[in-house]
Design an enzyme around this catalytic site. Structure first.
Site, PDB file in Angstrom:
ATOM      1  N   HIS A  19     -10.879  31.432   9.259  1.00 39.82           N
ATOM      2  CA  HIS A  19     -11.558  31.176  10.034  1.00 39.82           C
ATOM      3  C   HIS A  19     -13.131  31.469  10.072  1.00 39.82           C
ATOM      4  CE1 HIS A  19     -11.033  35.410  10.765  1.00 39.82           C
ATOM      5  NE2 HIS A  19      -9.618  35.219  10.553  1.00 39.82           N
ATOM      6  N   LYS A  42     -12.608  44.165  10.893  1.00 44.32           N
ATOM      7  CA  LYS A  42     -12.338  43.711  12.688  1.00 44.32           C
ATOM      8  C   LYS A  42     -10.928  44.896  11.614  1.00 44.32           C
ATOM      9  CE  LYS A  42      -8.985  40.556  12.364  1.00 44.32           C
ATOM     10  NZ  LYS A  42      -7.387  41.061  12.776  1.00 44.32           N
ATOM     11  N   GLN A  47      -8.158  49.367   6.950  1.00 38.81           N
ATOM     12  CA  GLN A  47      -8.908  48.985   5.762  1.00 38.81           C
ATOM     13  C   GLN A  47      -9.678  49.088   5.194  1.00 38.81           C
ATOM     14  OE1 GLN A  47      -6.532  44.969   3.922  1.00 38.81           O
ATOM     15  NE2 GLN A  47      -8.858  45.020   5.119  1.00 38.81           N
ATOM     16  N   HIS A  67     -13.800  34.772   8.664  1.00 41.10           N
ATOM     17  CA  HIS A  67     -13.598  34.627   6.801  1.00 41.10           C
ATOM     18  C   HIS A  67     -14.842  34.077   6.495  1.00 41.10           C
ATOM     19  CE1 HIS A  67      -8.924  34.688   7.427  1.00 41.10           C
ATOM     20  NE2 HIS A  67      -8.957  35.607   6.964  1.00 41.10           N
ATOM     21  N   GLY A 100      -6.148  33.422   2.726  1.00 36.28           N
ATOM     22  CA  GLY A 100      -5.878  31.816   3.010  1.00 36.28           C
ATOM     23  C   GLY A 100      -5.896  31.717   4.329  1.00 36.28           C
ATOM     24  N   ARG A 147      -3.459  35.465  13.011  1.00 39.07           N
ATOM     25  CA  ARG A 147      -2.603  35.259  13.206  1.00 39.07           C
ATOM     26  C   ARG A 147      -2.119  34.900  15.137  1.00 39.07           C
ATOM     27  NH1 ARG A 147      -1.715  40.007   9.903  1.00 39.07           N
ATOM     28  NH2 ARG A 147       0.338  39.871   9.147  1.00 39.07           N
TER      29      ARG A 147
END
Length: 282
Positions: A30, A150, A154, A33, A27, A188
């Site tokens: 920005h 980014k 991951q 996403h 969620g 963030r």
């Protein structure tokens, strides 16, 4: 656009509607996403985004409780982008009982860099992604999942997980979306005050400097990395790492190969209390 909360409702919604293209998110959406959603629409029959702040990937001292939650705005934005389904489970929907079964990724990939500074982070990521894949792709027998570059480590961890478990899921990595000045978009970033926002591009600039050093200086890699760390610290940051690794496995390049091998510069550092990450392929 349909918004569903339970796993059963999601499966009923997706049944018979073809190959899902899935974008998992926490969620506070920005443009980064939304770029993933647009890519997803090109690769599946039905586009699904999840909104779930996953407790398992936060350390006890991290920002789980304060992580920005903007559900109504997120749904409006997703609808405008042509998303078909939003899966928005509550914690008790996705974890109706304590998640005692957890997926442990390969330590050689997951316990370095981010995994070193955030122990257990990738266990939490892999566990929730595996569960979300089971929810989204179970009725279709497979599909496409889209992740941003980014979060470079991951993305690699998830690619390896899919390969190791022979999951019928195609993983697509999308280039990092950046603000006009080059700052990597991140949820963030909202934690930064005006002064910090003006300083935030320094992380990316140091990665650019480091990549240039590696390709042109001929000095030992460790020396260039240490210099980049110090240059960032001199600007008031608290760097965790600025390093250069091979793209496919995040191992350091062999001595003497740094000028030719496909590489990625990765960095993580705190500016005030906000921890930012970024990377640069070169």
């Amino acid at each position: 656009m349909q918004i569903v909360q339970s796993i059963d409702a999601l499966r009923q919604t997706l049944a018979g509607r073809g190959r899902p293209a899935f974008v998992p998110t926490m969620g506070n959406l920005h443009e980064g996403h939304l770029s993933l959603v647009r890519h997803a629409r090109e690769h599946g029959d039905i586009t699904v985004a999840s909104i779930f702040v996953n407790r398992l990937q936060f350390l006890p001292h991290e920002d789980f409780d304060s992580y920005p939650r903007t559900f109504e705005a997120d749904c409006a934005t997703l609808q405008a982008q042509g998303c078909d389904v939003v899966f928005a489970p509550k914690e008790q929907d996705l974890y109706p009982q304590p998640q005692t079964f957890k997926l442990q990724p390969n330590p050689a990939l997951a316990d370095i860099l981010e995994g070193h500074f955030r122990p257990g982070f990738f266990t939490g990521v892999c566990t929730v992604v595996m569960k979300l894949f089971a929810c989204v792709f179970g009725t279709a027998g497979g599909g496409v999942a889209v992740f941003g570059k980014k979060d470079y480590q991951q993305l690699l961890v998830i690619r390896h997980m899919v390969q190791q478990f022979a999951l019928p899921v195609q993983i697509i990595g999308v280039d990092t979306e950046r603000a006009a000045d080059g700052l990597a978009l991140s949820s963030r970033n909202a934690y930064l005050n005006a002064e910090q926002r003006a300083q935030a591009l320094a992380l990316h600039k140091q990665l650019q400097w480091l990549a240039h050093q590696v390709r042109t200086s001929g000095q030992p890699l460790a020396q260039s990395e240490a210099q980049a760390m110090q240059r960032l610290a001199d600007l008031g940051w608290q760097p965790d790492y600025l390093t250069v690794r091979q793209r496919g496995n995040l191992l350091p390049p062999a001595q003497g190969d740094a000028s030719q091998t496909p590489l990625v510069a990765l960095g993580a550092a705190k500016l005030g209390t906000t921890r930012l990450i970024d990377n640069l392929e070169f």
